[in-house]
Design an enzyme around this catalytic site. Structure first.
Site, short mmCIF file in Angstrom:
data_model
loop_
_atom_site.label_atom_id
_atom_site.label_comp_id
_atom_site.label_asym_id
_atom_site.label_seq_id
_atom_site.Cartn_x
_atom_site.Cartn_y
_atom_site.Cartn_z
N ASP A 236 3.82 -4.94 3.60
CA ASP A 236 3.69 -4.06 4.49
C ASP A 236 4.41 -3.70 5.66
O ASP A 236 4.35 -4.76 6.58
CB ASP A 236 2.14 -4.32 4.90
CG ASP A 236 1.25 -3.07 5.31
OD1 ASP A 236 2.11 -1.91 5.65
OD2 ASP A 236 0.13 -3.31 5.78
N ASP B 28 5.55 2.61 7.46
CA ASP B 28 4.18 2.23 6.86
C ASP B 28 3.50 3.11 6.04
O ASP B 28 2.79 4.08 6.23
CB ASP B 28 3.17 2.15 8.44
CG ASP B 28 1.86 1.60 7.96
OD1 ASP B 28 1.61 1.09 6.98
OD2 ASP B 28 1.28 1.79 9.03
N HIS C 84 1.87 4.94 13.03
CA HIS C 84 0.57 5.67 12.80
C HIS C 84 0.78 7.08 13.39
O HIS C 84 -0.06 7.61 14.08
CB HIS C 84 -0.62 4.95 13.32
CG HIS C 84 -0.95 3.97 12.19
ND1 HIS C 84 -2.43 3.46 12.48
CD2 HIS C 84 -0.50 3.46 10.86
CE1 HIS C 84 -2.58 2.49 11.23
NE2 HIS C 84 -1.49 2.70 10.63
N GLU D 30 -5.42 1.77 1.89
CA GLU D 30 -5.27 0.81 2.70
C GLU D 30 -5.63 1.29 4.02
O GLU D 30 -6.23 0.35 4.91
CB GLU D 30 -3.96 0.36 2.51
CG GLU D 30 -3.83 -1.15 3.31
CD GLU D 30 -3.14 -1.04 4.90
OE1 GLU D 30 -3.11 -1.98 5.81
OE2 GLU D 30 -2.82 0.26 5.24
N GLU D 31 -4.93 2.43 4.46
CA GLU D 31 -5.31 2.79 6.02
C GLU D 31 -6.78 3.24 6.32
O GLU D 31 -7.29 3.24 7.39
CB GLU D 31 -4.41 4.23 6.09
CG GLU D 31 -2.94 3.88 6.04
CD GLU D 31 -2.29 2.83 7.11
OE1 GLU D 31 -3.14 2.51 7.92
OE2 GLU D 31 -1.32 2.82 7.33
N HIS E 181 0.89 -1.24 -0.02
CA HIS E 181 -0.03 0.02 0.06
C HIS E 181 0.93 1.33 0.10
O HIS E 181 1.76 1.26 0.46
CB HIS E 181 -1.01 0.09 1.01
CG HIS E 181 -0.34 0.14 2.59
ND1 HIS E 181 -0.45 1.62 3.03
CD2 HIS E 181 -0.35 -0.50 3.69
CE1 HIS E 181 0.04 1.62 4.40
NE2 HIS E 181 0.09 0.42 4.69
#
Length: 531
Positions: A346, A285, A447, A317-318, A273
């Site tokens: 990922d 990420d 994140h 994707e998130e 992603h």
């Protein structure tokens, strides 16, 4: 195979595999002109890092690389430009999605604390709607299990009787467990709560609460276990819960490119992603997976594969695997059958990494029966053989559908891939195997805005210690050791299957049927988030 037995197996096999991997397994027996050795030498960490630097520049210029925002569009443009320079004819696939900006909040008066949206808590995402508003009142824990059990057995908030002594006007604190999040929230509202906080039960991470909560009007959020334990220690403290967000329909993009040479009826797919979370560069990420995949695709132009190799950079994707789900759902049954396997990458450069392989044979026993398509175990085997050939340890990692392989296994397509860890905590045993620091998250910036090539905003003392433990091989929030190894592991697996998928597909009849896993419903994957 358990972690302990995998460790033992790797140690026994490594020395022999280093010298003989090209001969020991038919899975690695590619033609001499197009070898694992040559492709892994061609995929250089310096070039992968150059792609990461460009993704970082895009995030710096635009604020982030989140789907629906300018930074994501610029990321797509960069990947397309690099693919075209390498001789591909990439396709940009558009798809609609619900874009949202979050302004939700959680705070406490005494002791004064403000928690971070997306890191400490998430608003609900109930199928019936996510009521906005603010609720302020004394915090009232409801039937919590101390200490937090971390096993899904808590019945907190599942029965109306749990709220028998609840004071109307309070903020309810309930615990994740045996019943749906929606039921807990509705029971709290019926008891007069002005807001409801659902805490994780000792397990790591955050869970997006979904399900049918028809009739809910009060704000409801989910908090991490550490936040829930903190709140539970201050019953009666004044707490404010706000659910506030903006949402509209926007367009996101997948980028698809494939080799001009190869059997179109036996396609090897590999994907990562491309989007970040909002307000972050998303360099580990999933800049790491995207950058390594891009460099592998560029170098695969030097190869004449037997099978068509198709590369994909997924959008949104998130937001819930939306790009990969759109792609798979818009394939005809015949087009799905042409995909022999899918490889997913990922987060492959976590700063406090482990070498994780998706558990395709379910040796850890965590997947429901029939969940993993037949052939996935053979993909896991190829990655295992690569790590063994380098004398490196490895271990199973969760294969539950929580990344872009989910829609593929739902369609019965064998899948596999790599992962180096997110918010979960590294054990002392893992630190002994892989280096790094025990009792620290695999990715302490998961994140968060500090997921960048500078790690600005991270705990600098922690990152200084991490960098020292890896002999100064960190580049901000990326571990160059892990990224270098896994870029090679990616390239090795892709070229292996580019020439031979027989260990995965078996006979033609088996390939066409794809029986195991084909009954898995994507809604079944989503059910994991209702409790």
């Amino acid at each position: 195979m358990s972690f302990t037995s995998r460790r033992t197996a790797a140690a026994i096999a490594a020395a022999a595999m280093v010298a003989t991997v090209g001969l020991a397994s038919p899975a690695f027996a590619v033609p001499e002109a197009d070898t694992v050795t040559k492709i892994t030498r061609a995929v250089k960490i310096s070039q992968v890092m150059n792609h990461l630097k460009e993704l970082q520049r895009i995030a710096d210029d635009n604020g982030d690389r989140a789907a629906g925002r300018p930074g994501y569009a610029a990321s797509v443009d960069y990947v397309v430009r690099e693919l075209e320079r390498a001789g591909y004819t990439p396709e940009v696939q558009e798809f609609p999605f619900t874009y949202a900006e979050e302004n939700s909040a959680l705070s406490r008066v005494d002791p004064p604390t403000t928690w971070v949206d997306g890191q400490d808590f998430l608003r609900n995402n109930f199928d019936s709607g996510s009521p906005e508003g603010t609720g302020t009142g004394p915090l009232e824990p409801v039937d919590l299990v101390p200490p937090f059990p971390a096993d899904g057995t808590s019945t907190s908030g599942c029965e109306a009787e749990d709220f028998a002594d609840f004071d109307a006007g309070s903020v309810a604190l309930v615990q994740r467990g045996t019943c749906d999040f929606s039921l807990k929230a509705l029971n709290a509202q019926a008891a007069g709560a002005v807001a409801v906080i659902v805490t994780n039960d000792g397990r790591p991470g955050l869970v997006g609460m979904i399900g049918d909560a028809t009739g809910l009007t009060i704000p409801a959020i989910f908090v991490a276990s550490s936040v829930g334990q903190d709140l539970a220690s201050t019953p009666g403290a004044e707490v404010t819960v706000t659910v506030d967000y903006f949402a509209e329909e926007r367009t996101a993009f997948n980028v698809i490119a494939e080799t001009q040479i190869g059997d179109d009826s036996n396609v090897v797919m590999a994907g990562a992603h491309l989007d970040s979370v909002q307000n972050g560069a998303g360099i580990n990420d999933n800049g790491t997976g995207s950058a390594a995949l891009l460099e592998t695709a560029i170098q695969m132009q030097r190869v004449k594969p037997t099978n068509t190799v198709r590369f994909a950079w997924w959008g949104a994707e998130e937001e819930g695997l939306l790009g990969s789900e759109y792609y798979v759902n818009n394939l005809t049954p015949e087009q799905q059958d042409e995909i022999a396997l899918y490889l997913n990458f990922d987060m492959i450069g976590s700063p406090n990494f482990f070498y994780g392989i998706y558990d395709g044979d379910d040796s850890s026993g965590t997947a429901p029966e029939g969940f993993i398509p037949e052939g996935s175990a053979a993909i896991e085997d190829v990655f295992e053989q690569f790590y063994q050939s380098q004398g490196l340890p490895y271990q199973d990692t969760d294969f539950s559908g929580r990344s872009d392989y989910g829609p593929f296994i739902s369609a019965g397509i064998p899948a596999g891939g790599l992962f180096t860890g997110a918010e979960e905590i590294k054990t002392a045993e893992e630190a002994a195997l892989y280096g790094g620091l025990p009792d620290v998250a695999y990715d302490p910036c998961y994140h968060q805005p500090c997921d960048s090539l500078t790690a600005d905003g991270a705990d600098q003392e922690l990152y200084k210690a991490l960098n020292k433990s890896y002999k100064q091989r960190l580049a901000g929030n990326v571990n160059r050791i892990a990224l270098d190894v896994n870029s090679d592991a990616m390239a090795a697996a892709i070229i292996t299957f580019a020439f031979d998928t027989s260990t995965v597909t078996g006979t033609v009849d088996t390939f066409s049927a794809k029986s195991a896993g084909s009954g898995v419903d994507l809604n079944a994957l989503r059910d994991r988030f209702t409790q």
